[in-house]
Design an enzyme around this catalytic site. Structure first.
Site, PDB file in Angstrom:
ATOM      1  N   HIS A 306       4.649   2.489   5.022  1.00 51.50           N
ATOM      2  CA  HIS A 306       5.930   1.820   4.815  1.00 51.50           C
ATOM      3  C   HIS A 306       5.729   0.659   3.859  1.00 51.50           C
ATOM      4  O   HIS A 306       4.692   0.007   3.897  1.00 51.50           O
ATOM      5  CB  HIS A 306       6.481   1.298   6.150  1.00 51.50           C
ATOM      6  CG  HIS A 306       7.938   1.004   6.093  1.00 51.50           C
ATOM      7  ND1 HIS A 306       8.419  -0.196   5.637  1.00 51.50           N
ATOM      8  CD2 HIS A 306       9.015   1.771   6.389  1.00 51.50           C
ATOM      9  CE1 HIS A 306       9.732  -0.163   5.674  1.00 51.50           C
ATOM     10  NE2 HIS A 306      10.134   1.021   6.114  1.00 51.50           N
ATOM     11  N   ASP A 364      10.208   7.905  10.998  1.00 51.97           N
ATOM     12  CA  ASP A 364      10.473   9.324  10.740  1.00 51.97           C
ATOM     13  C   ASP A 364       9.444  10.252  11.355  1.00 51.97           C
ATOM     14  O   ASP A 364       9.636  11.466  11.365  1.00 51.97           O
ATOM     15  CB  ASP A 364      10.538   9.573   9.229  1.00 51.97           C
ATOM     16  CG  ASP A 364      11.768   8.934   8.641  1.00 51.97           C
ATOM     17  OD1 ASP A 364      12.808   9.006   9.300  1.00 51.97           O
ATOM     18  OD2 ASP A 364      11.687   8.354   7.555  1.00 51.97           O
TER      19      ASP A 364
HETATM   20  N1  CMC Z   1      -0.164   9.320   2.949  1.00 48.50           N
HETATM   21  C1  CMC Z   1      -1.279   9.071   2.217  1.00 48.50           C
HETATM   22  N2  CMC Z   1      -1.479   7.977   1.474  1.00 48.50           N
HETATM   23  C2  CMC Z   1      -0.490   7.078   1.448  1.00 48.50           C
HETATM   24  C3  CMC Z   1       0.702   7.247   2.187  1.00 48.50           C
HETATM   25  C4  CMC Z   1       0.839   8.412   2.946  1.00 48.50           C
HETATM   26  N3  CMC Z   1       1.952   8.631   3.661  1.00 48.50           N
HETATM   27  N4  CMC Z   1       1.509   6.193   1.970  1.00 48.50           N
HETATM   28  C5  CMC Z   1       0.860   5.384   1.144  1.00 48.50           C
HETATM   29  N5  CMC Z   1      -0.361   5.908   0.826  1.00 48.50           N
HETATM   30  C6  CMC Z   1      -1.383   5.287  -0.015  1.00 48.50           C
HETATM   31  C7  CMC Z   1      -1.009   5.386  -1.491  1.00 48.50           C
HETATM   32  O1  CMC Z   1      -1.542   6.553  -2.097  1.00 48.50           O
HETATM   33  C8  CMC Z   1      -1.602   4.124  -2.043  1.00 48.50           C
HETATM   34  O2  CMC Z   1      -2.978   4.345  -2.256  1.00 48.50           O
HETATM   35  P1  CMC Z   1      -3.756   3.571  -3.462  1.00 48.50           P
HETATM   36  O3  CMC Z   1      -3.667   2.130  -3.129  1.00 48.50           O
HETATM   37  O4  CMC Z   1      -5.138   4.127  -3.395  1.00 48.50           O
HETATM   38  O5  CMC Z   1      -3.019   3.926  -4.720  1.00 48.50           O
HETATM   39  C9  CMC Z   1      -1.472   3.119  -0.897  1.00 48.50           C
HETATM   40  O6  CMC Z   1      -1.425   3.906   0.294  1.00 48.50           O
HETATM   41  C10 CMC Z   1      -0.224   2.263  -0.979  1.00 48.50           C
HETATM   42  O7  CMC Z   1       0.876   3.134  -1.180  1.00 48.50           O
HETATM   43  P2  CMC Z   1       2.156   2.754  -2.036  1.00 48.50           P
HETATM   44  O8  CMC Z   1       2.830   3.999  -2.490  1.00 48.50           O
HETATM   45  O9  CMC Z   1       1.793   1.741  -3.084  1.00 48.50           O
HETATM   46  O10 CMC Z   1       2.997   2.036  -0.932  1.00 48.50           O
HETATM   47  P3  CMC Z   1       4.525   1.782  -1.009  1.00 48.50           P
HETATM   48  O11 CMC Z   1       4.745   0.578  -0.205  1.00 48.50           O
HETATM   49  O12 CMC Z   1       5.001   1.747  -2.416  1.00 48.50           O
HETATM   50  O13 CMC Z   1       5.134   3.101  -0.366  1.00 48.50           O
HETATM   51  C11 CMC Z   1       6.102   4.640   1.150  1.00 48.50           C
HETATM   52  C12 CMC Z   1       5.704   3.184   0.897  1.00 48.50           C
HETATM   53  C13 CMC Z   1       6.948   4.715   2.425  1.00 48.50           C
HETATM   54  C14 CMC Z   1       6.971   5.159  -0.025  1.00 48.50           C
HETATM   55  C15 CMC Z   1       4.813   5.488   1.287  1.00 48.50           C
HETATM   56  O14 CMC Z   1       4.009   4.991   2.331  1.00 48.50           O
HETATM   57  C16 CMC Z   1       5.117   6.974   1.496  1.00 48.50           C
HETATM   58  O15 CMC Z   1       5.336   7.693   0.505  1.00 48.50           O
HETATM   59  N6  CMC Z   1       5.135   7.450   2.794  1.00 48.50           N
HETATM   60  C17 CMC Z   1       5.493   8.815   3.104  1.00 48.50           C
HETATM   61  C18 CMC Z   1       7.017   8.973   3.070  1.00 48.50           C
HETATM   62  C19 CMC Z   1       7.664   8.351   4.299  1.00 48.50           C
HETATM   63  O16 CMC Z   1       7.265   8.589   5.432  1.00 48.50           O
HETATM   64  N7  CMC Z   1       8.753   7.595   4.034  1.00 48.50           N
HETATM   65  C20 CMC Z   1       9.575   7.025   5.115  1.00 48.50           C
HETATM   66  C21 CMC Z   1       9.602   5.530   5.101  1.00 48.50           C
HETATM   67  S1  CMC Z   1      10.333   4.910   6.635  1.00 48.50           S
HETATM   68  C22 CMC Z   1      11.971   5.389   6.538  1.00 48.50           C
HETATM   69  C23 CMC Z   1      12.751   4.541   5.607  1.00 48.50           C
HETATM   70  O17 CMC Z   1      12.828   3.309   5.830  1.00 48.50           O
HETATM   71  O18 CMC Z   1      13.345   5.100   4.663  1.00 48.50           O
END
Ligand code: CMC
Length: 432
Positions: A306, A364
C-alpha cells in the site's frame, strides 16, 4: 497555524517557506510562494511527498496501521456502528444522536428509487458489459436525471446531491448486476435497512420470497464501512480535481468510479481473487512468491502493499474476521481459495523481500473471498467498493467546494520535449 519556517536556496536566493502543523501527522511545508519567489516548480510524480489539500475528514497513520474517520478508529466504527451512521459522520463531522440518525436513515431510504427511465438507459448496454463500465455511465447519467441538484454554489443542493448519491448508487449497482445476468430489476424495499435492501435488490427474484440473513447483511454493512473513505487516494483526488473546475457532483463521482476501476486501486480485489484462482494450490505458492520478487517479472502479489500503510492495513484485519464469519455462516468448511490466501499471507509475512519493503496484506486480500462467498461474481467486486466509497467521495467533494480558498487544480510539469521549431510543409519533410 504556522509554527516555523523551512529555508530553501535556489540559484543563490534563499527564501523562507511557512511550515504548518496539522492536528496529527507530518508537518507541511507550504510551497505556494516558491514559483513566485524563485521561478522553480517542485517535482513529485505520484505525489509521494505532496499534500494536495487541507482536510478534516479522514486520517491514516501508515506506520502505525491506523485509520480514523473524523477521529474515530475504523475498527470501533466497523464493530459497533452501521454504514449509514458512518455516512452521516463523514458528511457532517459528528456521529448523529438517535433523532438525527432516524431522520437521516429515513431520508436516505426515501431516495433509494431511481428514475424509471434508468431502466431503459440500461437497455443500451451489452449484457456482457463490465459492470464498472455501466457504473461510470450511470453516475455520469445521474446529472442528466437529477439536474435540480447540480448547482454547485447552493449548499442545499450539495446536501440533496449527497443523499441522492448514497441512496441511489446501491440501486444502480444492483441493477448493473441484475442486467448482467438477465434477471429483472428488483425495486428497493423500505422495510429493510441499507445493506439488507442492497442484498435483496441483488439476490431476490420476483417468483420467490427473499429472506435476508442478518449475519450476511451485517458483513455487507461492515465491508461498506471499511471502504467508505481513505483520504486523498487516487480516486478521491480525481473527484477533487474534477470538482475543482466546478463540474457537478455526479460527473465528479463518475470520474472517481473510472479511476477506482484500475487494478492498482479498487480493481485489486478482483485481481486478487483471480490471482488466488491462478495459484490454484498451496503447493504452487512458492512459484508465485518468486515471481513477485523477480524484478524482470511485472507480476505483483495482489492484495499486498500500500502506498500509505507500511504496516498491517487495519481494514485487512477486520476483513479477515468478517471473511471467517461469512464462511462459517454459510457452512463453507473448506474453501481452497481461503487456504491459499492464509498460507500465502503466512509465507509473505515471513519472507525477507516483503518484510524489507514493508508489504503487508491490504483490505483487498480477504475481500474477494468474502464477496465471492456472499454470492457476487468477481466483476461486481469493484462496484461494491465504488458503492461504499461514494460517500467518501461526496464528503471530500463537499469539503472542497465549500472551502472559500478553493481554486481549480492545475499542476505544472517538467517539460523535456522539443524546444520551439518551425512548421515544415508536408512535401518538404524528410521521410522517417
Ligand atoms: N508484490 C510484489 N512487490 C511489490 C508489491 C506487491 N504487491 N507492491 C510493491 N512491491 C514492491 C515494488 O516492486 C517496489 O520494489 P522496488 O523498490 O524494488 O522497486 C516496492 O515494493 C515499492 O513499491 P511501489 O510500487 O513503489 O509502491 P507504491 O506505494 O507506489 O505502490 C501499490 C502501492 C498498492 C500500488 C502496490 O503495493 C501494488 O501494486 N500492490 C498490489 C495491488 C493492490 O493490492 N492494490 C490495492 C491497494 S489497497 C486498496 C486501495 O486503497 O485502492
Amino acid at each position: 497555524m504556522s509554527v516555523s519556517h523551512a529555508k530553501i536556496t535556489v540559484a543563490g536566493k534563499t527564501i523562507e517557506l511557512p511550515v504548518r502543523k496539522g492536528t496529527i501527522g507530518p508537518d507541511i511545508i507550504e510551497i505556494a510562494p516558491l514559483y513566485r519567489e524563485t521561478g522553480t516548480f517542485t517535482y513529485d510524480p505520484g505525489f509521494t511527498s505532496t499534500a494536495s489539500c487541507e482536510s478534516r475528514i479522514t486520517y491514516i497513520d501508515g506506520d502505525e496501521g491506523m485509520l480514523l474517520y473524523r477521529g474515530y478508529p475504523i475498527d470501533e466504527l466497523a464493530e459497533q456502528g452501521d454504514f449509514l451512521e458512518t455516512c452521516y459522520l463523514l458528511l457532517f463531522g459528528e456521529l448523529p444522536d438517535l433523532i438525527r440518525k432516524e431522520k437521516f436513515d429515513y431520508i436516505v431510504q426515501h431516495h433509494n428509487m431511481v428514475h424509471e427511465q434508468f431502466a431503459r438507459f440500461f437497455q443500451g448496454f451489452r449484457r456482457d458489459s463490465h459492470p464498472m463500465a455501466v457504473m461510470v455511465a450511470c453516475l455520469g447519467a445521474m446529472s442528466a436525471f437529477y439536474h435540480d441538484s447540480i448547482e454547485i454554489l447552493d449548499p442545499q443542493q450539495h446536501n440533496i446531491a449527497s443523499i441522492r448519491l448514497i441512496a441511489k448508487v446501491p440501486t444502480l449497482a444492483a441493477m448493473a448486476y441484475k442486467y448482467s445476468i438477465g434477471q429483472p430489476f428488483i425495486y428497493p424495499s423500505n422495510g429493510l435497512n441499507y445493506s439488507e435492501n442492497f442484498l435483496r435488490m441483488c439476490f431476490a427474484v420476483p417468483c420467490e420470497e427473499y429472506k435476508v440473513n442478518p449475519i450476511l447483511s451485517r458483513a455487507m454493512d461492515r465491508i461498506f464501512i471499511l471502504h467508505a473513505d481513505h483520504e486523498q487516494n487516487a480516486s478521491t483526488s480525481t473527484v477533487r480535481l474534477a470538482g475543482s473546475s466546478g463540474a457537478n457532483p455526479f460527473a465528479c463521482i463518475a470520474a472517481g468510479v473510472a479511476c477506482l476501476w484500475g487494478p492498482a486501486h479498487g480493481g485489486a480485489n478482483e485481481a486478487c481473487l483471480k490471482m488466488l484462482e491462478e495459484i490454484c494450490s498451496v503447493e504452487r505458492i512458492p512459484e508465485f512468491i518468486a515471481r513477485a520478487k523477480d524484478k524482470n517479472d511485472p507480476f505483483r502479489l495482489m492484495g499486498f502493499g500500500h502506498r500509505v500503510y507500511k504496516n498491517y492495513d487495519p481494514r485487512a484485519r477486520i476483513m479477515q474476521k468478517t471473511c471467517h464469519e461469512v464462511l462459517n455462516e454459510l457452512g463453507i468448511k473448506d474453501d481452497p481459495l481461503l487456504d491459499i490466501a492464509v498460507e500465502l499471507e503466512k509465507i509473505a509475512l515471513h519472507d525477507e523481500y516483503f518484510i524489507e519493503k514493508k508489504l503487508y496484506p491490504n483490505v483487498d486480500f480477504y475481500s474477494g473471498i468474502t464477496l465471492k462467498a456472499l454470492g457476487f461474481p468477481t466483476a461486481m467486486f469493484t462496484v461494491l467498493f465504488a458503492l461504499a466509497r461514494s460517500v467518501g467521495w461526496v464528503a471530500q467533494w463537499k469539503e472542497m467546494i465549500e472551502d472559500p480558498a478553493q481554486k481549480i487544480g492545475r499542476p505544472r510539469q517538467l517539460y523535456t520535449g522539443k524546444t520551439k521549431r518551425s512548421y515544415v510543409p508536408i512535401h518538404e519533410r524528410a521521410s522517417i
